[in-house]
Write a protein that holds these residues in place. Structure first.
Motif, PDB file in Angstrom:
ATOM      1  N   ILE A  11      -8.413  -0.317  -0.952  1.00  0.00           N
ATOM      2  CA  ILE A  11      -6.966  -0.462  -0.793  1.00  0.00           C
ATOM      3  C   ILE A  11      -6.557  -1.859  -1.243  1.00  0.00           C
ATOM      4  O   ILE A  11      -7.033  -2.863  -0.711  1.00  0.00           O
ATOM      5  CB  ILE A  11      -6.547  -0.235   0.668  1.00  0.00           C
ATOM      6  N   ILE A  12      -5.691  -1.906  -2.247  1.00  0.00           N
ATOM      7  CA  ILE A  12      -5.230  -3.190  -2.791  1.00  0.00           C
ATOM      8  C   ILE A  12      -3.762  -3.339  -2.419  1.00  0.00           C
ATOM      9  O   ILE A  12      -2.874  -2.829  -3.116  1.00  0.00           O
ATOM     10  CB  ILE A  12      -5.407  -3.242  -4.320  1.00  0.00           C
ATOM     11  N   ASP A  13      -3.504  -3.989  -1.298  1.00  0.00           N
ATOM     12  CA  ASP A  13      -2.121  -4.149  -0.848  1.00  0.00           C
ATOM     13  C   ASP A  13      -1.549  -5.468  -1.347  1.00  0.00           C
ATOM     14  O   ASP A  13      -2.155  -6.522  -1.199  1.00  0.00           O
ATOM     15  CB  ASP A  13      -2.028  -4.098   0.676  1.00  0.00           C
ATOM     16  N   ASP A  14      -0.362  -5.372  -1.948  1.00  0.00           N
ATOM     17  CA  ASP A  14       0.276  -6.552  -2.546  1.00  0.00           C
ATOM     18  C   ASP A  14       1.306  -7.177  -1.605  1.00  0.00           C
ATOM     19  O   ASP A  14       2.492  -7.278  -1.930  1.00  0.00           O
ATOM     20  CB  ASP A  14       0.940  -6.174  -3.870  1.00  0.00           C
ATOM     21  N   GLY A  15       0.844  -7.581  -0.438  1.00  0.00           N
ATOM     22  CA  GLY A  15       1.718  -8.296   0.482  1.00  0.00           C
ATOM     23  C   GLY A  15       2.898  -7.464   0.970  1.00  0.00           C
ATOM     24  O   GLY A  15       4.016  -7.983   1.108  1.00  0.00           O
ATOM     25  N   SER A  16       2.679  -6.186   1.267  1.00  0.00           N
ATOM     26  CA  SER A  16       3.760  -5.305   1.728  1.00  0.00           C
ATOM     27  C   SER A  16       4.421  -5.861   2.988  1.00  0.00           C
ATOM     28  O   SER A  16       3.736  -6.145   3.972  1.00  0.00           O
ATOM     29  CB  SER A  16       3.214  -3.909   2.033  1.00  0.00           C
ATOM     30  N   PRO A  17       5.756  -5.979   2.999  1.00  0.00           N
ATOM     31  CA  PRO A  17       6.438  -6.480   4.195  1.00  0.00           C
ATOM     32  C   PRO A  17       6.579  -5.440   5.302  1.00  0.00           C
ATOM     33  O   PRO A  17       7.010  -5.767   6.407  1.00  0.00           O
ATOM     34  CB  PRO A  17       7.823  -6.876   3.656  1.00  0.00           C
ATOM     35  N   ASP A  18       6.211  -4.174   5.046  1.00  0.00           N
ATOM     36  CA  ASP A  18       6.421  -3.115   6.034  1.00  0.00           C
ATOM     37  C   ASP A  18       5.215  -2.888   6.945  1.00  0.00           C
ATOM     38  O   ASP A  18       5.230  -1.986   7.776  1.00  0.00           O
ATOM     39  CB  ASP A  18       6.773  -1.795   5.324  1.00  0.00           C
ATOM     40  N   GLY A  19       4.168  -3.703   6.807  1.00  0.00           N
ATOM     41  CA  GLY A  19       3.009  -3.556   7.676  1.00  0.00           C
ATOM     42  C   GLY A  19       1.919  -2.647   7.133  1.00  0.00           C
ATOM     43  O   GLY A  19       1.039  -2.212   7.879  1.00  0.00           O
ATOM     44  N   THR A  20       1.949  -2.368   5.842  1.00  0.00           N
ATOM     45  CA  THR A  20       0.909  -1.532   5.227  1.00  0.00           C
ATOM     46  C   THR A  20      -0.476  -2.121   5.453  1.00  0.00           C
ATOM     47  O   THR A  20      -1.436  -1.395   5.725  1.00  0.00           O
ATOM     48  CB  THR A  20       1.163  -1.370   3.716  1.00  0.00           C
ATOM     49  N   LYS A  40     -16.649   2.669   3.837  1.00  0.00           N
ATOM     50  CA  LYS A  40     -15.847   3.693   3.167  1.00  0.00           C
ATOM     51  C   LYS A  40     -14.444   3.199   2.814  1.00  0.00           C
ATOM     52  O   LYS A  40     -13.881   3.594   1.804  1.00  0.00           O
ATOM     53  CB  LYS A  40     -15.733   4.946   4.049  1.00  0.00           C
ATOM     54  N   ILE A  41     -13.871   2.374   3.676  1.00  0.00           N
ATOM     55  CA  ILE A  41     -12.532   1.830   3.432  1.00  0.00           C
ATOM     56  C   ILE A  41     -12.657   0.322   3.250  1.00  0.00           C
ATOM     57  O   ILE A  41     -13.070  -0.387   4.164  1.00  0.00           O
ATOM     58  CB  ILE A  41     -11.569   2.120   4.599  1.00  0.00           C
ATOM     59  N   LEU A  42     -12.314  -0.155   2.067  1.00  0.00           N
ATOM     60  CA  LEU A  42     -12.402  -1.584   1.766  1.00  0.00           C
ATOM     61  C   LEU A  42     -10.998  -2.110   1.515  1.00  0.00           C
ATOM     62  O   LEU A  42     -10.350  -1.734   0.531  1.00  0.00           O
ATOM     63  CB  LEU A  42     -13.275  -1.830   0.537  1.00  0.00           C
ATOM     64  N   LEU A  43     -10.510  -2.960   2.408  1.00  0.00           N
ATOM     65  CA  LEU A  43      -9.198  -3.578   2.219  1.00  0.00           C
ATOM     66  C   LEU A  43      -9.375  -4.864   1.421  1.00  0.00           C
ATOM     67  O   LEU A  43     -10.050  -5.791   1.870  1.00  0.00           O
ATOM     68  CB  LEU A  43      -8.551  -3.863   3.574  1.00  0.00           C
ATOM     69  N   ARG A  44      -8.769  -4.903   0.249  1.00  0.00           N
ATOM     70  CA  ARG A  44      -8.863  -6.072  -0.627  1.00  0.00           C
ATOM     71  C   ARG A  44      -7.447  -6.496  -1.026  1.00  0.00           C
ATOM     72  O   ARG A  44      -6.991  -6.261  -2.142  1.00  0.00           O
ATOM     73  CB  ARG A  44      -9.717  -5.752  -1.867  1.00  0.00           C
ATOM     74  N   PRO A  45      -6.707  -7.111  -0.087  1.00  0.00           N
ATOM     75  CA  PRO A  45      -5.283  -7.401  -0.300  1.00  0.00           C
ATOM     76  C   PRO A  45      -5.036  -8.606  -1.204  1.00  0.00           C
ATOM     77  O   PRO A  45      -5.925  -9.419  -1.461  1.00  0.00           O
ATOM     78  CB  PRO A  45      -4.790  -7.683   1.117  1.00  0.00           C
ATOM     79  N   ARG A  46      -3.779  -8.683  -1.667  1.00  0.00           N
ATOM     80  CA  ARG A  46      -3.293  -9.850  -2.395  1.00  0.00           C
ATOM     81  C   ARG A  46      -2.022 -10.329  -1.702  1.00  0.00           C
ATOM     82  O   ARG A  46      -1.402  -9.583  -0.948  1.00  0.00           O
ATOM     83  CB  ARG A  46      -3.029  -9.502  -3.860  1.00  0.00           C
ATOM     84  N   GLU A  47      -1.636 -11.555  -1.943  1.00  0.00           N
ATOM     85  CA  GLU A  47      -0.540 -12.146  -1.179  1.00  0.00           C
ATOM     86  C   GLU A  47       0.840 -11.689  -1.628  1.00  0.00           C
ATOM     87  O   GLU A  47       1.804 -11.764  -0.879  1.00  0.00           O
ATOM     88  CB  GLU A  47      -0.618 -13.678  -1.238  1.00  0.00           C
ATOM     89  N   GLN A  48       0.951 -11.206  -2.867  1.00  0.00           N
ATOM     90  CA  GLN A  48       2.262 -10.792  -3.359  1.00  0.00           C
ATOM     91  C   GLN A  48       2.119  -9.712  -4.419  1.00  0.00           C
ATOM     92  O   GLN A  48       1.015  -9.428  -4.875  1.00  0.00           O
ATOM     93  CB  GLN A  48       3.011 -11.992  -3.945  1.00  0.00           C
ATOM     94  N   LEU A  89      -9.413   3.527  -6.340  1.00  0.00           N
ATOM     95  CA  LEU A  89      -8.542   2.361  -6.254  1.00  0.00           C
ATOM     96  C   LEU A  89      -7.153   2.817  -5.816  1.00  0.00           C
ATOM     97  O   LEU A  89      -6.515   3.645  -6.475  1.00  0.00           O
ATOM     98  CB  LEU A  89      -8.442   1.649  -7.605  1.00  0.00           C
ATOM     99  N   LEU A  90      -6.679   2.274  -4.695  1.00  0.00           N
ATOM    100  CA  LEU A  90      -5.366   2.631  -4.153  1.00  0.00           C
ATOM    101  C   LEU A  90      -4.488   1.381  -4.057  1.00  0.00           C
ATOM    102  O   LEU A  90      -4.488   0.683  -3.043  1.00  0.00           O
ATOM    103  CB  LEU A  90      -5.512   3.228  -2.754  1.00  0.00           C
ATOM    104  N   PRO A  91      -3.730   1.059  -5.106  1.00  0.00           N
ATOM    105  CA  PRO A  91      -2.764  -0.038  -5.000  1.00  0.00           C
ATOM    106  C   PRO A  91      -1.630   0.391  -4.073  1.00  0.00           C
ATOM    107  O   PRO A  91      -1.147   1.523  -4.155  1.00  0.00           O
ATOM    108  CB  PRO A  91      -2.252  -0.210  -6.440  1.00  0.00           C
TER     109      PRO A  91
END
Length: 237
Positions: free
Chosen positions: A62-71, A86-94, A30-32
């Protein structure tokens, strides 16, 4: 003689590991992330390298929390490069907190073991095979990185720095149910709850490093190899 028992068999100890091969286990990392567009390609490359060399089955969530830098855009490219298995992007809006990021990630994890770590490279993925070996050696419920034993060290590390850990999935799920913290304290609370519930905890000495984009503690050869590999990947995809 009791014919219901196999001749020569003996009862298995409750803590004795079941016989299995490494391929039967799967490790979900898990990579927040929040504003980690520079570090993310490197941490993912090092994770893939470590797992590929050790032969363990894995996935990186990858759990990205709405990064404004383009993550998120970088994560989408990594998903294409390495494959969505192998790479699962599971983002959140904020940005909703570290604890809820783990809860979100566990819901999408298909591995029977969960590894939680920081995307900013304060932990080097090269330690992960040691965590796996330690878990199998003692059949531990949790394996935690520590800077207080053996050759573990600290470079620019502060008390807010998150700690790499390996959990049995069902153990992490139970701990998440018990925890009330949502920020950095979440990981500390989890280990306290683990002790209360009598889960077994193994420790591996590791070195903690401050952010890579600052004073890097990664070896120059590793960064050069990464850059070469990255160029090759982009040239062939």
């Amino acid at each position: 003689m009791d014919s219901g028992k196999a001749r020569g068999s003996s009862p298995r100890s409750p803590r004795e590991p079941e016989p299995r091969t490494p391929r039967q286990d799967k490790y979900s990392v898990l990579l927040p992330t929040y504003n980690e567009r520079e570090n993310l390609p490197l941490i993912v490359w090092l994770l893939v390298k470590s797992f590929s060399e050790s032969g363990f089955n894995y996935e990186i969530i990858i759990i990205d929390d709405g990064s404004p830098d383009g993550t998120r855009d970088v994560a989408e490219q990594l998903e294409k490069i390495y494959g969505s298995d192998k790479i699962l992007l599971r983002p959140r809006e904020q940005k909703l907190g570290l604890g809820t990021a783990y809860i979100h990630g566990v819901k999408h994890a298909t591995g029977n073991y969960i590894i939680i770590m920081d995307a900013d490279l304060s932990h080097h993925p090269k330690f992960i095979p040691e965590f796996i070996r330690k878990q199998k050696e003692g059949n531990f419920d949790i394996v935690s990185g520590t800077r207080y034993k053996g050759n573990g060290g600290v470079y620019g590390w502060d008390l807010k720095r998150k700690i790499i850990r390996l959990y049995r999935k069902e153990v992490l799920q139970k701990l998440i149910e018990k925890c009330v913290s949502k920020g950095y304290v979440f990981q500390m609370e989890m280990i306290v709850r683990a002790r209360q519930l009598n889960y077994t905890v193994g420790e591996v000495p590791i070195s903690f490093v401050d952010r890579v984009y600052g004073e890097s503690k990664l070896g120059g050869n590793e960064i050069v190899s990464f850059l070469k590999g990255l160029l090759t990947l982009f040239a062939t995809t």
